[in-house]
Motif scaffolding. Structure first.
Motif: not given
Length: 244
Positions: A172-173, A202-206, A208-209
Motif C-alpha cells: 500500500n505504500t 487501501e490506507p486510511n479507510t474504515e 483499514a481502521h
C-alpha cells in the motif's frame, strides 16, 4: 546442540526505518500459523513491544510468544546478546522462529555482521545451531523508500553472499510511487534477491481502521471473524498471500 534431523529456522524480520510494517507482516504470519504449535514468535523490540501486544492471541499457548531484550544495564543495545538468545531458542522443541526486530535493534544488525564477526563466522554459528537463517527486509515506498533501500544494501553487503535475503514490499505504500517499485524490482533482479509483497490494503479507510483495531486488541482469527464479512474476507486474502 539440536538433533541433526531438527533443523531450526530463524527468520529475522528487520528494517532500521520505523513504521514501515514489520509488525504488521509479523501479525499476518502469526495469524496464518495460529494453530501451528511448532512456530514461535519473538518480539525483539525493547521500546514499543508492538508484537507482544498484537500477538496476545498466542500468549496462552506454550512456547508460542516470547521476547528478547538486547539492552544492557546501561540501556544500550548489546549486540552479542542476540547470539546467546538464539542458542537458547535452538534448545526449544519448536522448529521455526520469527524474530520481529524494532528499528533500533535492526539498525545494529549490519554492525553485528561486519564489526563483530563476518559472514563465514555467522555461517559457522548457523551450522553450530543446526539451523537456517534468513533475513526478511521490509521496504516501504514514499518518503521512507530511500532509508529502507539504504538499509537493504547494508544487509546485502553484510550477508548477501551466504544467506537468504527476502525483500518484503509493503504494497500500500507504493501505490502512488510506481517508479520506486520498478527500481526496487530491478535491483532485486540484479542482486538475485527474492521479492514478496504484503499488506495490499487501501490506507486510511474504515476497513483499514477496523483491521488495525483488531490487531491492537491482540486478536487472532476469532477477532477477525467477528470484524464483519468485508474485513474477514480482506484479511483472509492478505494472510493467504504470505508465503512463509
Amino acid at each position: 546442540m539440536a538433533e541433526a534431523s531438527a533443523v531450526k529456522k530463524f527468520n529475522f524480520i528487520i528494517q532500521a526505518k520505523g513504521g514501515v510494517g514489520k509488525s504488521f507482516l509479523t501479525y499476518l504470519i502469526a495469524v496464518k500459523h495460529e494453530e501451528d504449535n511448532g512456530r514461535t514468535f519473538i518480539d525483539v523490540d525493547s521500546s514499543t513491544k508492538t508484537s507482544t501486544d498484537q500477538l496476545r492471541f498466542l500468549a496462552h499457548r506454550d512456547r508460542r510468544l516470547a521476547g528478547i531484550d538486547l539492552l544492557d544495564s546501561y540501556r544500550k543495545i548489546a549486540r552479542d546478546r542476540l547470539f546467546d538468545s538464539l542458542q537458547q531458542l535452538a534448545l526449544l522443541p519448536n522448529q521455526t522462529f520469527y524474530l520481529d526486530f524494532g528499528a533500533p535493534e535492526s539498525e545494529q544488525i549490519p554492525a553485528l555482521l561486519t564489526l563483530d564477526l563476518d559472514q563465514d563466522e555467522l555461517k559457522e554459528f548457523e551450522r553450530y545451531l543446526n539451523s537456517e537463517m534468513a533475513f526478511h527486509v521490509v521496504v516501504a515506498g514514499g518518503t521512507a523508500y530511500t532509508a529502507c533501500m539504504d538499509y537493504l544494501m547494508k544487509i546485502y553487503k553484510a550477508v548477501g553472499c551466504q544467506f537468504r535475503i527476502v525483500i518484503w514490499i509493503n504494497t500500500n505504500t507504493f501505490q502512488t510511487f510506481p517508479q520506486q517499485k520498478e527500481d526496487l524490482l530491478g535491483l532485486a533482479s540484479k542482486c538475485q534477491l527474492t521479492v514478496e509483497s504484503f499488506g495490499d490494503m487501501e490506507p486510511n479507510t474504515e476497513l483499514a481502521h477496523k483491521i488495525i483495531r483488531t490487531m491492537e486488541r491482540g486478536e487472532g482469527w476469532d477477532g477477525i471473524q467477528s470484524a464483519g464479512w468485508f474485513a474477514k474476507t480482506k484479511m483472509e486474502k492478505m494472510v493467504r498471500a504470505i508465503s512463509m
